[in-house]
Write an enzyme that holds these catalytic residues in place. Sequence first.
Site, short mmCIF file in Angstrom:
data_model
loop_
_atom_site.label_atom_id
_atom_site.label_comp_id
_atom_site.label_asym_id
_atom_site.label_seq_id
_atom_site.Cartn_x
_atom_site.Cartn_y
_atom_site.Cartn_z
N LEU A 151 4.19 1.31 -4.24
CA LEU A 151 4.42 0.49 -5.43
C LEU A 151 5.42 -0.63 -5.17
CD1 LEU A 151 4.37 3.05 -8.37
CD2 LEU A 151 2.69 1.28 -7.83
N CYS A 152 6.40 -0.37 -4.28
CA CYS A 152 7.40 -1.42 -4.05
C CYS A 152 6.77 -2.62 -3.34
CB CYS A 152 8.60 -0.88 -3.28
SG CYS A 152 8.19 -0.20 -1.69
N THR A 153 5.78 -2.36 -2.48
CA THR A 153 5.06 -3.48 -1.85
C THR A 153 4.35 -4.29 -2.92
OG1 THR A 153 4.73 -2.27 0.21
CG2 THR A 153 3.23 -4.09 -0.22
#
Lengths: 450, 532
Positions: free
Chosen positions: A211-213
């Site tokens: 999700l951080c990507t």
Amino acid sequence: MADAGAHQSSRSRDLDKLLLRPGHLVGPAFEPGTELRDDIQEYARILVVGAGGLGCELLKDLALSGFRNLEVIDMDRIEVSNLNRQFLFRLEDVGKPKAEVAAKRVMERVSGVNIVPHFCRIEDKLDEFYSDFMIIVLGLDSIEARSYINEVACSFLEYDSNGNPREETMKPMVDGGTEGFKGHARVILPGITPCFQCTIWLFPPQVKYPLCTLAETPRTAPHCIEYAHLIKWDEVHSGKTFDPDNPQHMQWVYSEALKRAALFSIPGVTYTLTQGVVKNIIPAIASTNAIISAACALETLKIASGCSKTLSNYLTYNGVEGLHTKVTEFVRDKECLMCGPGIFMELETSDTLKMLMDKLGDEPQLLMSGVSVKHGGKTLYMQAPPELEAMTRSNLSISLFKLMEESPKGILHVTGTAGKPGKRQSCSTKLRVAFKGVAGIKDTDMAGGA
Amino acid sequence: MAEPKAEPKPEPKTKYDRQLRIWGEQGQSALEKASICLLNCGPTGSETLKNLVLGGIGSITVVDGSKVENGDLGNNFMVSESNLGQPKAKCVCAFLQELNDAVKAKFIEEHPVTLIDTNPSFFSQFTVVIATQLVEASMVKLDRICRDANVMLIFARSYGLSGFVRISVKEHTVIESKPDHFLDDLRLNNPWPELKKFTESIDLDTSDPVAHKHTPYILILVKMANDWAKAHNGKLPSTREEKREFKELIKAKTIAPDEDNYKEAIEASFKVFAPQGISSSNLKRILDDPCSEVDSCSSDFWVMVAALKEFIANEGGGEAPLEGSIPDMTSSTEIYINLQKLYQAKAEADFIIVGQRVRDILKKIGRDPLSISNDLIKSFCKNARKLTVCRYKSIEEEFNSPILPEMQKYLSDEEYSVAVGFYILLRAVDRFSANYNAFPGQFDGAMDEEISRLKTTAVSLLTDLGCNGSPLPEDLINEMCRYGAAELHAVAAYIGGVASQEVIKLITRQFVPMSGTFIFNGIDHKSQLLSL
């Protein structure tokens, strides 16, 4: 080519050669003759799970391989994008249930064949439904559905006191799968060849982006699409679930993905790619489905008739770079909770269902929580849905001995989440229980245990 | 049956969506332009064609001289009870047309063998001829006709639990071979000046932890390879010890345990150790192929190979044109996008040079310098490392003089024994039928006699091929007689599926068609490809 006798050829002209004549490279139980052919026609009942790319082919192949009693189960309706391979469907069929149209089309063309369609989810059928078939043939595209059928088929399996699988309880499965120019076909004889659970590692893990990507460092078109699909949708449509089959929803995700791609100068977002990423579309073509289904149908005929050796036990086909086929003989996981003899547990006659469930949590082999319990076809306790939970909750305080009709021993099927922390996964297993101090238990009954 | 429909048709794109994702618009358009001729429409032929009609092949012509009889109802889905006594070609054609009205379908009621003998020029109008259930003599004749006319040909046959598929094309060249696993083209071991310069602009030892964990492994490895080379007389790590040391150096650069980019760099470090220049033996063979010496008769493919060869020897400095794409990797968006642009720019520059060389060569051989499109040249450059050339021996040559050492190897290799047994027996049954007017076991009775006759026939075939004293398993000979030339539906569907998959690869010029002869083994599925 000789033409003599052509006009008097019988419909089973070709199949008869295989079923009526003796051979040396055949199965151990092969008894060639008209009786075998007629028995297959009359008594062999085959279930085809899935009426899609493989299912359509399978129904045709089985109908032309001497089987006359077929059933097919599929919950889907026909879509336009099916028509490049699901040859039993026409443009005017779009929107109709696949199982029903497929059954009708094959019956129209192959006289004498009866196909019963079931337009429903595989979970909607009771275990007895599945136990009724000689062989279950799977034309599916999801691991979940395969695991479900596997669990049902393996639950029928019983072991004798020597720990050998009892043949009459064995429900053979034949499974096929394709992706583009590649595919596999396999034969599962529960208790003898590995079941899905034994070789679950064969399925590659699904691509998931961190999700951080997606949120912070998108680099590719799929990152932008998944951002719109997984993050932005929920931000904007609070509470409304995203429906991949709703074209407006898909269009919204596409346009959001485009905006995000423009913001970061990322090339490559298209509507087609958006659909592909969001719905996890697996490319599919007619030819590969034909190959894999044909292999599955042939194996089904062999299991039913013994007319040749069987595939042992996993065939892969790859037509990407040249043509490569390979047969791999996988071995069973002796510890498999699905197709193994299960776990033995000795109980007091006063132990309640709740106490059993607590014991499952402590059992070092299982460490099972969120347990649901079935006995025979009867549900003793079910975690979900809430209605079923409420209906079965009262059983928790009843003694299991009573719930099992006071028989000295028996088999339960338990499902839940099991395993050591960090490695917990959904699990289903057989539980062989015996009650202390009840007559009728001999030592041999406990042999071949876990 | 098919009534003209009033409602507007949905976008053909939707209908073909699942296959467009495999071969794209270009592949689809090649299919839609192709015309196919099918010889014999038993289940093997009908099923082959069915898979192509569903995919939207341009046109089909079904050639078969037989009438529908009872036996056909038991193995062919394309005919039904109401068709009894009618021309099979007509019935099969009508059913196929029902599957896809975008396909032009027609039939010719004629025995293929007659057509081969009396009207060889008939075949030159087709893109591909699919010849099913032909006996050896007709195969040889048809192969000669199609080779002369430059028509692609594929043979398919189902026979009991055995069968074969064999492509026969003089030469088939593939630019888009689309292999599943192929090493990316990053030039970590041989960076071009712009990549080096870009690397120098990044500080690997930045004190900003966010920047540190978002430096893509391409930059880490180019930088560290450069540092290594400086300290080692310009050489990159080559011994096991050096490689280990290099990886340790990468590890030492890691400042936090969650730095995925450094993990990726260690995993990708083998790309630094790889030798520079052309490493694929496949490509080397193509560059060394006599066809790369081009003249006015050379195909576009070989003209481009000639240009590629010049590029490698000159501007490429031993390397093929850069592919121009990079895999996803841990990185900040900005650096990743800039890197992507850098790779694309280099690929574009290489393409422009190759394009100029192509035009020069075309001029030299007396062709229009613009006769090869830029799109094609671009695709050629992008796929330069994956080019594939397939050549198929003529049927006559294989049948008369197969490669003996290969044959001996197959005959003595247990993995191949059933497949090569079927190969010999599939040929032997044709000889048998030429002698006795029927296939062994085709009719009931006298099975023992048929078995011994087939055995004699197979032995004499082996002797003719020069494989004396290589006995075939008795069980397999029995099995072949048991089959009695049966065309089982499931086997036909399998063989037809294989044949149609190969036809698609031939027509789209994507992916790599099979080589040699595919022998289907329906007993235990240990099918094999034989290169004879």
